[in-house]
Design a protein around this motif. Structure first.
Motif, PDB file in Angstrom:
ATOM      1  N   SER A 107       0.838  -1.211   0.000  1.00 41.49           N
ATOM      2  CA  SER A 107       0.000   0.000   0.000  1.00 41.49           C
ATOM      3  C   SER A 107       0.870   1.257   0.000  1.00 41.49           C
ATOM      4  CB  SER A 107      -0.917   0.000   1.220  1.00 41.49           C
ATOM      5  OG  SER A 107      -1.766  -1.118   1.216  1.00 41.49           O
ATOM      6  N   LEU A 108       1.990   1.194   0.756  1.00 39.83           N
ATOM      7  CA  LEU A 108       2.882   2.341   0.811  1.00 39.83           C
ATOM      8  C   LEU A 108       3.504   2.621  -0.554  1.00 39.83           C
ATOM      9  CD1 LEU A 108       4.151   4.472   2.642  1.00 39.83           C
ATOM     10  CD2 LEU A 108       5.970   2.852   3.174  1.00 39.83           C
ATOM     11  N   ALA A 109       3.862   1.548  -1.277  1.00 39.16           N
ATOM     12  CA  ALA A 109       4.433   1.711  -2.616  1.00 39.16           C
ATOM     13  C   ALA A 109       3.409   2.315  -3.574  1.00 39.16           C
ATOM     14  CB  ALA A 109       4.930   0.371  -3.131  1.00 39.16           C
ATOM     15  N   GLU A 113       3.609   6.162  -5.390  1.00 37.11           N
ATOM     16  CA  GLU A 113       3.616   6.303  -6.848  1.00 37.11           C
ATOM     17  C   GLU A 113       2.410   7.094  -7.347  1.00 37.11           C
ATOM     18  OE1 GLU A 113       4.267   2.642  -8.960  1.00 37.11           O
ATOM     19  OE2 GLU A 113       5.563   1.866  -7.370  1.00 37.11           O
ATOM     20  N   ASN A 114       1.261   6.907  -6.684  1.00 39.14           N
ATOM     21  CA  ASN A 114       0.040   7.545  -7.180  1.00 39.14           C
ATOM     22  C   ASN A 114      -0.230   8.904  -6.545  1.00 39.14           C
ATOM     23  OD1 ASN A 114      -1.576   5.547  -9.016  1.00 39.14           O
ATOM     24  ND2 ASN A 114      -0.634   4.312  -7.404  1.00 39.14           N
ATOM     25  N   LEU A 115       0.540   9.234  -5.496  1.00 42.78           N
ATOM     26  CA  LEU A 115       0.367  10.565  -4.904  1.00 42.78           C
ATOM     27  C   LEU A 115       0.767  11.648  -5.898  1.00 42.78           C
ATOM     28  CD1 LEU A 115      -0.460  11.976  -2.256  1.00 42.78           C
ATOM     29  CD2 LEU A 115       1.953  11.975  -1.605  1.00 42.78           C
ATOM     30  N   THR A 178      12.188   0.328  -5.659  1.00 42.09           N
ATOM     31  CA  THR A 178      11.651   0.649  -6.987  1.00 42.09           C
ATOM     32  C   THR A 178      10.665   1.815  -6.907  1.00 42.09           C
ATOM     33  OG1 THR A 178      11.885  -1.674  -7.631  1.00 42.09           O
ATOM     34  CG2 THR A 178      10.463  -0.302  -8.992  1.00 42.09           C
ATOM     35  N   SER A 179       9.778   1.750  -5.924  1.00 45.15           N
ATOM     36  CA  SER A 179       8.786   2.829  -5.776  1.00 45.15           C
ATOM     37  C   SER A 179       9.457   4.155  -5.437  1.00 45.15           C
ATOM     38  CB  SER A 179       7.783   2.465  -4.681  1.00 45.15           C
ATOM     39  OG  SER A 179       7.009   1.363  -5.071  1.00 45.15           O
ATOM     40  N   LEU A 180      10.477   4.105  -4.577  1.00 43.40           N
ATOM     41  CA  LEU A 180      11.183   5.336  -4.226  1.00 43.40           C
ATOM     42  C   LEU A 180      11.886   5.928  -5.434  1.00 43.40           C
ATOM     43  CD1 LEU A 180      12.713   4.395  -0.753  1.00 43.40           C
ATOM     44  CD2 LEU A 180      11.000   6.136  -1.188  1.00 43.40           C
ATOM     45  N   PHE A 184      11.045   9.604  -6.991  1.00 44.40           N
ATOM     46  CA  PHE A 184      12.081  10.629  -7.143  1.00 44.40           C
ATOM     47  C   PHE A 184      12.152  11.126  -8.584  1.00 44.40           C
ATOM     48  CE2 PHE A 184      14.215   9.233  -3.090  1.00 44.40           C
ATOM     49  CZ  PHE A 184      14.212  10.493  -2.506  1.00 44.40           C
ATOM     50  N   ARG A 185      12.033  10.217  -9.523  1.00 47.09           N
ATOM     51  CA  ARG A 185      12.105  10.611 -10.934  1.00 47.09           C
ATOM     52  C   ARG A 185      10.918  11.499 -11.315  1.00 47.09           C
ATOM     53  NH1 ARG A 185      12.177   6.014 -15.459  1.00 47.09           N
ATOM     54  NH2 ARG A 185       9.988   5.975 -14.842  1.00 47.09           N
TER      55      ARG A 185
END
Length: 909
Positions: A107-109, A113-115, A178-180, A184-185
């Motif tokens: 859920s955190l990932a 990503e969707n925020l 991967t999510s981080l 960042f990108r």
């Protein structure tokens, strides 16, 4: 040695932070903190008009994390005070928490990503990770339910511990890293709202990375045992402490930044005294007299209140009668053109949105538009980009847009404008609209001048009411016990007729014939006997209290009856009524005779007569006002008169500025008004005189004709409006300072000769105090002055008759008239000293030590002499006056060491 020391430290940390009871306490706090956040998040989400999937992901993150904390509490309870808990129950909760830990990280990932996405979408990579996470989740759920009856660690499946290791590695590295990286990108490459970037930055740096590091610390080096769920309990303690703070701080920060659009505006983190700071600024704003001053004060306000650089705030006034010039290419006119185009071209819904919002903040518009795509928001953002603005504040007057304030883009880096700052700006804009309207339709300078005159008139009336109250109280003190004494005079002998006469006349009249009171009684008796008509005299008893002697002939008994009583209001007025031709001055005559202020004036001018009485009344009227005053009198009388006006006006600080010649290099102007920082020497930071005297000071300028013409104009402006301009600057500062001036020449004549400012001359002539010349004063009035000074000089009545001025001495004073009151006072003192030495009673004669003191505040100290050192208030007064122990010692006639001891005792340095 060093290794042993570090080993000891590590063992201490392990024993302290790894203590089971400590871990229970920390974990409980963390659990309840997450529960509180969960309740708050659910409540805000349900109240929101639109539920975001990011909100749902965050709920799952908190729920999964709480299961982990709950499993830890069960485990730690078994290890401490609940050892009877079955192993299978703790194992069930551990497996259950591992399953929900997978839900937490997945859920955190997805949340991260969707925020940063406007629309939620599952990518192929996300679906892949969800599938893997689901396998791990159902595996742990299956173990929890289907292998529930596992009573010890030996019965656990062989693959379970490697599964836990694989799960930890999967969550911490492929899934989260991967999510981080992707987040960042997005931050670097995507045009995200600044508020959203700040939220992501806080979440990642303050919460997610520390959280990830703490979980890594708990399972590293990934060689878990079957009967353990961590490699170090100390690591658990450190992690829980750090996470508690990180969760609290990060959520507090992001919630204030309109997280998930729950709030309409950025929330203020700190509260400050808005009213206290704003009140002073509005007072200054009200003294602006043109648009340039208004613009400058607007820039100053935004710099001081919101830390916006001075040149990054601009005030624009709309000109309804003339369109903006199309050919103008200046930045200001470009902004005005864009604003006018926006107001005329855009749809009514957009203009209505502007009216409802009341203030446009770029960061908040961008954030709102990111979550709720709206054509009006887009139009407003395009408009803000066109004028390069962070903030656009419309200024209305009666629902009509008359101006606007623009704050440049990026004027305040890395700071967002909070709801409190937004409200302050709106209040300021509301007040600004009224000021602009006044400037456009009325002469604001005349309004300010009229307001100043009203304040001065109100002050004078207030002072007059106080004088009237004091006068009434003085009569009430004596009227409560009204005594009328009766004295009979026959055959050169006085006889008391009642007890009241003995109480009022405290001397033996027949034996003490030389006493002034005895002489007054004898004089009135002789006059009644000679003229066969009633006679009235005013006298003072031994204590200085006024008495009325009223003598009438008694023809039947062939004697004279004299009544003695304290004077009433009618007695006071009737006594000198014939000397006043103007009935409006009757009240001031009463104040002059019955109040403390009147006593001070009578002490300065102890004479009587029509000319002196009218002058004393004018002096009292001037003292009761705070208007700028021009003194026209002998040089020696200037300072005593100034000190009198200052004292009666209840002002605290007197500054005397004596000019000995024409002003050079505007040094006096700089001293009075201060200098514009642009021209000021960096080392010259001295406070201006007017600023230091505000709000209860008096400024006396001696020889005002020596001021430079420009300085005179500055001073005239201050007298006229009540505010002054810093020299060589347009900045105006209000100051409540009374101005008293003197000139060696007539300022009107100088103005006619163009040697003096006509504006300043007109202001000073409104209130001018002209002392009657002693050269032209009648002999009777001059004689009364000399007699008054004679009575002041002698402290006791003992030798008063012996030292009284003879008619010959008074005639000599009249023939060789002094120029000033102070000269007359000195000559009378010399006569008395000479007579006391001639009669060989100089040592016995007690002269008043305060005779030469003109300052009313110092009179009592001079009379007390060395005994004044016993009173802390008087010592403090002397210190504030002289600022020197040597001068205080000289003034009181004592040793400096005595003064030094008292100053130390009263903490005066």
């Amino acid at each position: 040695m060093i290794l042993s020391f570090f080993d000891t430290i590590l063992r201490f940390i392990e024993s302290a932070l790894g203590n089971f009871y400590f871990l229970i306490a920390v974990t409980s706090v963390l659990f309840f903190l997450k529960a509180t956040l969960l309740v708050s998040l659910v409540t805000r989400g349900l109240r929101s008009s639109k539920l975001h999937r990011q909100w749902l992901f965050l709920v799952f993150v908190l729920v999964g994390s709480m299961f982990e904390n709950f499993a830890w509490l069960i485990k730690l309870s078994k290890l401490t005070f609940l050892p009877d808990i079955e192993y299978r129950l703790t194992l069930f909760m551990a497996r259950f928490s591992w399953g929900f830990t997978i839900v937490q990280y997945q859920s955190l990932a997805l949340f991260l990503e969707n925020l940063a996405e406007q629309k939620f979408k599952l990518t192929l990579r996300s679906k892949f990770f969800i599938c893997i996470s689901s396998i791990f989740f159902f595996t742990f759920m299956g173990l929890a339910f289907y292998d529930f009856n596992c009573f010890n660690s030996t019965q656990r499946p062989a693959f379970e511990i490697p599964l836990i290791t694989m799960t930890a590695l999967y969550m911490l590295f492929p899934l989260m890293l991967t999510s981080l990286f992707i987040t960042f990108r997005k931050i670097q490459t995507t045009q995200l709202p600044s508020l959203l970037k700040k939220q992501l930055s806080v979440l990642i740096k303050v919460l997610i990375i520390p959280w990830w590091a703490c979980d890594l610390l708990q399972v590293y080096p990934f060689d878990l045992l079957a009967n353990s769920i961590t490699n170090s309990y100390a690591a658990i303690g450190i992690s829980q402490i750090f996470l508690t703070y990180a969760i609290y701080y990060s959520f507090r920060q992001i919630m204030a930044l309109r997280f998930l659009n729950f709030k309409n505006h950025v929330q203020a983190q700190k509260k400050h005294n808005f009213i206290g700071n704003f009140k002073d600024l509005l007072e200054q704003l009200s003294y602006a007299t043109n648009m340039q001053e208004l613009a400058h004060r607007t820039q100053t306000y935004f710099q001081e209140a919101f830390n916006v650089p001075l040149r990054r705030t601009t005030l624009y006034i709309r000109k309804q009668e003339a369109p903006v010039d199309e050919t103008t290419k200046t930045n200001d006119h470009k902004v005005q053109k864009e604003v006018e185009n926006f107001l005329t071209v855009n749809a009514p819904t957009t203009i209505e949105l502007l009216s409802q919002a009341k203030i446009l903040i770029y960061d908040e518009l961008s954030f709102s538009n990111f979550y709720e795509k709206n054509p009006s928001y887009t139009a407003l953002l395009t408009f803000m980009d066109a004028i390069n603005a962070d903030i656009f504040i419309p200024v209305y007057e009666k629902q009509k847009l008359i101006g606007y304030i623009v704050i440049d883009h990026h004027a305040r880096l890395d700071q967002f404008y909070s709801d409190m700052e937004r409200d302050e700006m709106l209040v300021f804009a509301s007040y600004l609209g009224n000021v602009i309207n006044l400037l456009q339709h009325r002469n604001l300078e005349s309004v300010i001048h009229h307001e100043k005159e009203l304040k001065e008139e109100l002050y004078s009336k207030h002072q007059e009411i106080n004088q009237y109250k004091e006068s009434v109280r003085s009569f009430l003190r004596t009227s409560t016990q009204k005594k009328i004494g009766i004295i009979f005079y026959k055959n050169r002998h006085f006889t008391f007729g009642n007890q009241a006469a003995k109480e009022l006349i405290k001397i033996n009249i027949n034996n003490q014939e030389g006493h002034p009171l005895s002489q007054a009684l004898k004089k009135i008796a002789q006059q009644v006997q000679e003229y066969k008509s009633p006679q009235t005299h005013f006298v003072k008893d031994a204590d200085g209290t006024r008495l009325v002697l009223n003598g009438v002939p008694n023809l039947e008994q062939n004697n004279i009856i004299i009544t003695v009583y304290h004077p009433e209001i009618s007695d006071i007025i009737t006594k000198q009524l014939d000397q006043l031709k103007d009935p409006t001055k009757w009240d001031y005559l009463l104040y002059l005779e019955t109040t403390q202020s009147g006593q001070l004036i009578n002490q300065l001018i102890p004479g009587s007569g029509e000319t002196l009485l009218n002058f004393k009344i004018e002096l009292l009227k001037t003292a009761m006002s705070k208007k700028a005053t021009l003194l026209e009198m002998a040089e020696e009388d200037l300072l005593p008169t100034t000190e009198l006006l200052h004292h009666i006006g209840l002002r605290e600080k007197l500054h005397v500025l004596t000019l000995h010649g024409p002003e050079k290099n505007f040094e006096t102007a700089t001293k009075l008004f201060g200098m514009n920082p642009v021209f000021n020497n960096a080392h010259n930071t001295q406070e201006s005189v007017l600023k230091s005297l505000h709000p209860t000071g008096t400024l006396f300028i001696k020889n005002i004709q020596f001021l430079a013409p420009e300085t005179q104009e500055y001073l005239a402006e201050f007298i006229h409006y009540g505010f002054y301009r810093i020299f060589k600057s347009d900045q105006k500062i209000f100051a409540n300072v009374r101005i008293i001036c003197s000139s060696a020449r007539d300022v009107t004549v100088l103005a006619d000769e163009k040697k003096f400012s006509k504006t300043l001359a007109n202001e000073l002539k409104k209130t001018t105090v002209t002392m009657p010349s002693l050269m032209t004063l009648s002999e009777d009035e001059l004689s009364s002055l000399a007699q008054g000074f004679s009575e002041q000089a002698l402290k006791t009545q003992t030798f008063k008759n012996l030292l009284a001025l003879t008619p010959r001495e008074k005639l000599k004073l009249a023939n060789q008239r002094p120029v000033s009151l102070q000269e007359l006072k000195t000559r009378v003192q010399h006569l008395l000293v000479a007579k006391s030495k001639k009669n060989d009673i100089y040592q016995e004669t007690q002269f008043d030590p305060a005779y030469d003191i003109s300052d009313p505040e110092l009179v009592e100290a001079a009379r007390l002499g060395k005994h004044a050192l016993r009173d802390p208030k008087i010592v403090a007064l002397l210190w504030n006056k002289f600022k020197s122990q040597n001068q205080i010692a000289t003034f009181l006639g004592v040793n400096r060491s005595s003064v030094s001891r008292r100053c130390k005792k009263y903490d005066l340095n």
